[in-house]
Enzyme design. Structure first.
Site, mmCIF file in Angstrom:
data_model
loop_
_atom_site.group_PDB
_atom_site.id
_atom_site.type_symbol
_atom_site.label_atom_id
_atom_site.label_comp_id
_atom_site.label_asym_id
_atom_site.label_seq_id
_atom_site.Cartn_x
_atom_site.Cartn_y
_atom_site.Cartn_z
ATOM 1 N N SER A 118 -3.407 -32.159 56.383
ATOM 2 C CA SER A 118 -2.339 -32.108 57.376
ATOM 3 C C SER A 118 -1.334 -33.238 57.206
ATOM 4 O O SER A 118 -1.669 -34.327 56.733
ATOM 5 C CB SER A 118 -2.940 -32.178 58.787
ATOM 6 O OG SER A 118 -3.735 -33.337 58.928
ATOM 7 N N GLN A 120 0.233 -36.103 58.882
ATOM 8 C CA GLN A 120 -0.462 -36.851 59.919
ATOM 9 C C GLN A 120 -0.045 -38.309 59.918
ATOM 10 O O GLN A 120 0.636 -38.793 59.011
ATOM 11 C CB GLN A 120 -1.976 -36.767 59.667
ATOM 12 C CG GLN A 120 -2.398 -37.349 58.321
ATOM 13 C CD GLN A 120 -3.884 -37.154 58.041
ATOM 14 O OE1 GLN A 120 -4.671 -38.085 58.179
ATOM 15 N NE2 GLN A 120 -4.257 -35.927 57.662
ATOM 16 N N GLU A 147 -5.476 -47.470 56.123
ATOM 17 C CA GLU A 147 -6.333 -46.938 55.063
ATOM 18 C C GLU A 147 -5.717 -47.149 53.685
ATOM 19 O O GLU A 147 -4.533 -47.477 53.536
ATOM 20 C CB GLU A 147 -6.611 -45.448 55.292
ATOM 21 C CG GLU A 147 -5.391 -44.553 55.213
ATOM 22 C CD GLU A 147 -5.692 -43.110 55.612
ATOM 23 O OE1 GLU A 147 -6.610 -42.887 56.426
ATOM 24 O OE2 GLU A 147 -4.993 -42.208 55.116
#
Length: 438
Positions: A118, A120, A147
């Site tokens: 997705s 995101q 991340e």
């Protein structure tokens, strides 16, 4: 010596022992199917289970998050890594416990991406607390989720917004989006001076992107139909651009989805094996294909707006996004020794070491003040934590192979030697800069 002192020494001795982990898998529909998936092979070897040739294998989770917990392989009743740490938080090291409490501050995954994830973004800490309080069943924790993705294979992604120049090029070459913007606004944007009116460009970008993402399903479907017809005609006469090809590919995976249009607004990145990108809170992204090691703060908060069958939260995503423009930095890592490369993202929670050991070669991972996770992705070797024979749980515990995962307590030196073949492994730990800062 007092009896309690002897017991404390025994406890410290036990806490130095690395423990094998049994880890979780996610079979999301975007995963790679069957044995073609690195996630499938690692999970099968780690768990002793068979690979379902018809099932997609998407994510291999290593850590303490409740959405995909790891378990200590003690040979008796399984205990979660989180519960095991809670029994003796000293395995994390004093500085980590002081900063983050009695839990692992990072989460590691292996991803096998067969089709796009997705579009995101992940909330910052403040927004994560609000979302978790309002919708705890959707946003499962109150933490942020910076991340890093480290490519295991050639890896494609969309991340961050395109530059002012690319925005102008898009309005000149994608009439479907230019029509939405309107002739007058499109001409004004095309005249923007890149150096002197960058702030205005960001406002325009935010306005256009928001309008696209909030279009009705019928309008998006019509817009994408026009785009497809035009590109299918033009590809008979010319080579389509990378973005045009990608838009058609995304639409084939998610028909009539706004993500096929949104892709034109985001930077397209292709990583080679050993290259990485880092993504901070509130930065838009979507992984497209390939396999990677993904490391993040311990969180599973995702705000989605397209290219998925999962629930969307478009308004929240638009309200939280950073409209920073320009290509993301590609991280090449820093060499620690002939076999090991370290990747240091601008986040406190984690760093990643990649190690490739030729046959018979050896490497030492010095003791650090925090915990580590070791993941072995290929080969066979010898794993030595400097323990005596009495410390080992059973004979053969020092032999490691593909699919094995270890939790290594703080202040534990690890020596690794490759055996019959090249040994490939990854170590995830707390970003070493925090030990200097505290």
């Amino acid at each position: 010596m007092e009896p309690w002192d002897k017991n404390m020494k025994k406890k410290r001795k036990r806490s130095r022992r690395p423990v094998r982990l049994r880890c979780s898998v996610k079979n999301y529909d975007w995963g790679i199917v069957g044995r073609h998936s690195k996630v499938a092979r690692l999970f099968a070897l780690n768990s002793g289970s068979d690979i379902d040739p018809a099932k997609p294998y998407a994510e291999f989770w290593i850590g303490t998050h409740e959405s995909g917990p790891s378990y200590v392989d003690s040979g008796s009743e399984p205990v979660s890594l989180k519960a095991w740490i809670a029994r003796d938080p000293s395995v994390l090291g004093d500085k980590v416990v002081h900063k983050w409490g009695a839990d692992l501050p990072f989460l590691c995954k292996v991803l096998s991406v067969g089709k796009a994830l997705s579009i995101q973004a992940h909330p910052d800490k403040e927004l994560a607390r609000v979302l978790h309080k309002l919708h705890p069943n959707v946003y499962r924790d109150d933490n942020h989720k910076p991340e890093m993705a480290l490519a295991l294979t050639e890896f494609e992604a969309l991340c961050g917004f395109i530059s002012v120049k690319e925005l102008k090029d898009m309005l000149s070459s994608v009439p479907e989006i230019a029509e939405l913007v309107g002739v007058g606004d499109a001409e004004r944007i095309l005249l923007v001076n890149e150096q002197h009116e960058n702030g205005k460009s960001k406002t325009d970008l935010e306005s256009i992107f928001s309008r696209v993402m909030l279009l009705s399903k019928d309008t998006i479907s019509e817009m994408i139909s026009k785009l497809k017809r035009r590109l299918n005609l033009e590809k008979k006469k010319r080579q389509l651009t990378v973005k045009e090809q990608l838009a058609l590919r995304l639409e084939s995976q998610y028909p009539a989805d706004v993500g096929a249009i949104a892709a034109f607004f985001l930077n397209y990145v292709k990583l080679n094996r050993g290259e990485a990108i880092s993504l901070g809170p509130n930065e838009p992204h979507a992984y497209i294909s390939g396999e990677c090691i993904e490391c993040m703060a311990t969180s599973d908060n995702v705000v989605r707006a397209g290219l998925t069958s999962k629930p969307l939260d478009v308004q929240t995503l638009l309200s939280m996004l950073k409209y920073r423009q320009g290509s993301p930095e590609i991280l090449q890592g820093v060499s620690l020794n002939p076999y090991t490369t370290r990747y240091l993202p601008p986040f406190e929670e984690f760093e990643v070491d990649c190690c490739n050991l030729p046959q018979s070669a050896a490497v030492i991972f010095p003791s650090v003040l925090g915990p580590s996770l070791f993941l072995f992705t290929a080969g066979k070797g010898h794993f030595d934590a400097g323990l005596t024979e009495d410390d080992m749980v059973k004979e053969g515990d020092d032999i490691v192979e593909e699919g094995e995962v270890f939790f290594v307590p703080a202040n534990t030196k690890i020596s690794i030697t490759a055996k019959s073949t090249e040994l490939q492994l990854y170590r995830v730990g707390v970003n070493s800069k925090i030990y200097r800062d505290l």
